[in-house]
Scaffold this active site. Sequence first.
Site, PDB file in Angstrom:
ATOM      1  N   SER A  50      48.744  39.851  48.143  1.00 34.37           N
ATOM      2  CA  SER A  50      48.420  38.456  47.862  1.00 34.37           C
ATOM      3  C   SER A  50      49.385  37.584  48.659  1.00 34.37           C
ATOM      4  CB  SER A  50      48.559  38.165  46.368  1.00 34.37           C
ATOM      5  OG  SER A  50      47.637  38.942  45.645  1.00 34.37           O
ATOM      6  N   ASP A  82      45.091  38.940  51.093  1.00 35.30           N
ATOM      7  CA  ASP A  82      44.062  38.642  50.099  1.00 35.30           C
ATOM      8  C   ASP A  82      44.081  37.160  49.692  1.00 35.30           C
ATOM      9  OD1 ASP A  82      41.972  39.648  48.589  1.00 35.30           O
ATOM     10  OD2 ASP A  82      43.221  40.022  46.829  1.00 35.30           O
ATOM     11  N   GLU A 135      34.589  34.073  51.606  1.00 36.13           N
ATOM     12  CA  GLU A 135      34.011  34.153  50.254  1.00 36.13           C
ATOM     13  C   GLU A 135      33.111  32.956  49.989  1.00 36.13           C
ATOM     14  OE1 GLU A 135      36.570  35.286  46.917  1.00 36.13           O
ATOM     15  OE2 GLU A 135      35.676  33.681  45.717  1.00 36.13           O
ATOM     16  N   GLY A 217      37.795  44.484  40.872  1.00 37.99           N
ATOM     17  CA  GLY A 217      37.456  45.881  40.599  1.00 37.99           C
ATOM     18  C   GLY A 217      38.017  46.409  39.291  1.00 37.99           C
ATOM     19  N   THR A 218      39.190  45.917  38.908  1.00 36.00           N
ATOM     20  CA  THR A 218      39.849  46.430  37.699  1.00 36.00           C
ATOM     21  C   THR A 218      38.945  46.320  36.483  1.00 36.00           C
ATOM     22  OG1 THR A 218      42.039  45.831  38.518  1.00 36.00           O
ATOM     23  CG2 THR A 218      41.824  46.115  36.133  1.00 36.00           C
ATOM     24  N   ASN A 237      38.163  45.443  45.576  1.00 37.67           N
ATOM     25  CA  ASN A 237      39.544  45.007  45.429  1.00 37.67           C
ATOM     26  C   ASN A 237      40.078  45.409  44.062  1.00 37.67           C
ATOM     27  OD1 ASN A 237      38.990  43.760  47.854  1.00 37.67           O
ATOM     28  ND2 ASN A 237      39.919  41.806  47.265  1.00 37.67           N
ATOM     29  N   VAL A 238      41.240  46.059  44.080  1.00 40.47           N
ATOM     30  CA  VAL A 238      41.865  46.505  42.835  1.00 40.47           C
ATOM     31  C   VAL A 238      43.284  45.962  42.808  1.00 40.47           C
ATOM     32  CG1 VAL A 238      42.501  48.481  41.418  1.00 40.47           C
ATOM     33  CG2 VAL A 238      40.492  48.627  42.912  1.00 40.47           C
TER      34      VAL A 238
HETATM   35 ZN   LIG Z   1      39.755  38.667  44.662  1.00 40.80          ZN
END
Ligand SMILES: [Zn+2]
Length: 291
Positions: A50, A82, A135, A217-218, A237-238
Amino acid sequence: MSIVNAKEIMIEAAKGKYAIGAFNVTNLIQFEGVADAATELRSPVIIQTSVKPSKFLRAEVLVAIFRTIAAAAPVPMCLHLDHCTEIAYCKKCAEAGYTNIMIDASKKSFEENISQTKEVVDYCHGVGPISVEGELGTVGGVEDQIKVAEDEAQLANPEQAVHFVEATGVDIFAPAIGTAHGVYKTKNPKIDFERLGRINQLLNGSGVHTPLVVHGGTGLPPDYIKRLIEMGGAKFNVSTELKHTLLDATFEYLAANREEYEPGRVDVAVRDAIRKAVGQWMQILGSAGKA
Ligand SMILES: [Zn+2]
């Protein structure tokens, strides 16, 4: 073995109906844990940071770590920035050696999202073989994920998605489909699978051009993940899970060995816990054995 950008390994994944895990790290030990899992399972991998930890540790330092680890690993590795909302920092990380950059202008107007994303795409492509992620729509935070999931207006519109991808030249694309960051509050999060499938059909129906990213994803149930891969999800993404793994492993070690004062052993415990957690993801995503 090889330093790659996200697009190239995602195209292979999309064609092969598996997905690449993009795992958030905040320190060297997590970096090593993710690389351990990729090496052990022969999986391509995206390591991502991040913006906050990237600034705190410095982009140059993270790139030096990445290059050293990737050079020794027998699998393709990508370093991804990210959710960066600052164009200048996207450019800085591209210069420093990140191989995938996400410009997140999804909170801006559609037109502004296009112009900011295009600026980063043009710049990064001028720097080198860097892929760029954009995005469209809003990925909810944990507290508003239900609201976002139920509010169609905040999900990515398929026709707009095509326009966005064509106008920006973005390499990989993250459409909001109802997944959320953080921990899902409900056991059955409301995910718009068909929307992802429709977007994938429009963008990649005649061959994979712009692989798709699934954020949040989590906590996604494995059967959801499988279905999202079928619908075109090629990168998951995790982040939250690895934060929990880091802190839980640290806490558990310290609680059991309070008088020891051997920080190296905490590192060993954390690295191993991260390796296991990431390895499970690689099995679910089907990327294990693909490198
Ligand atoms: Zn994200």
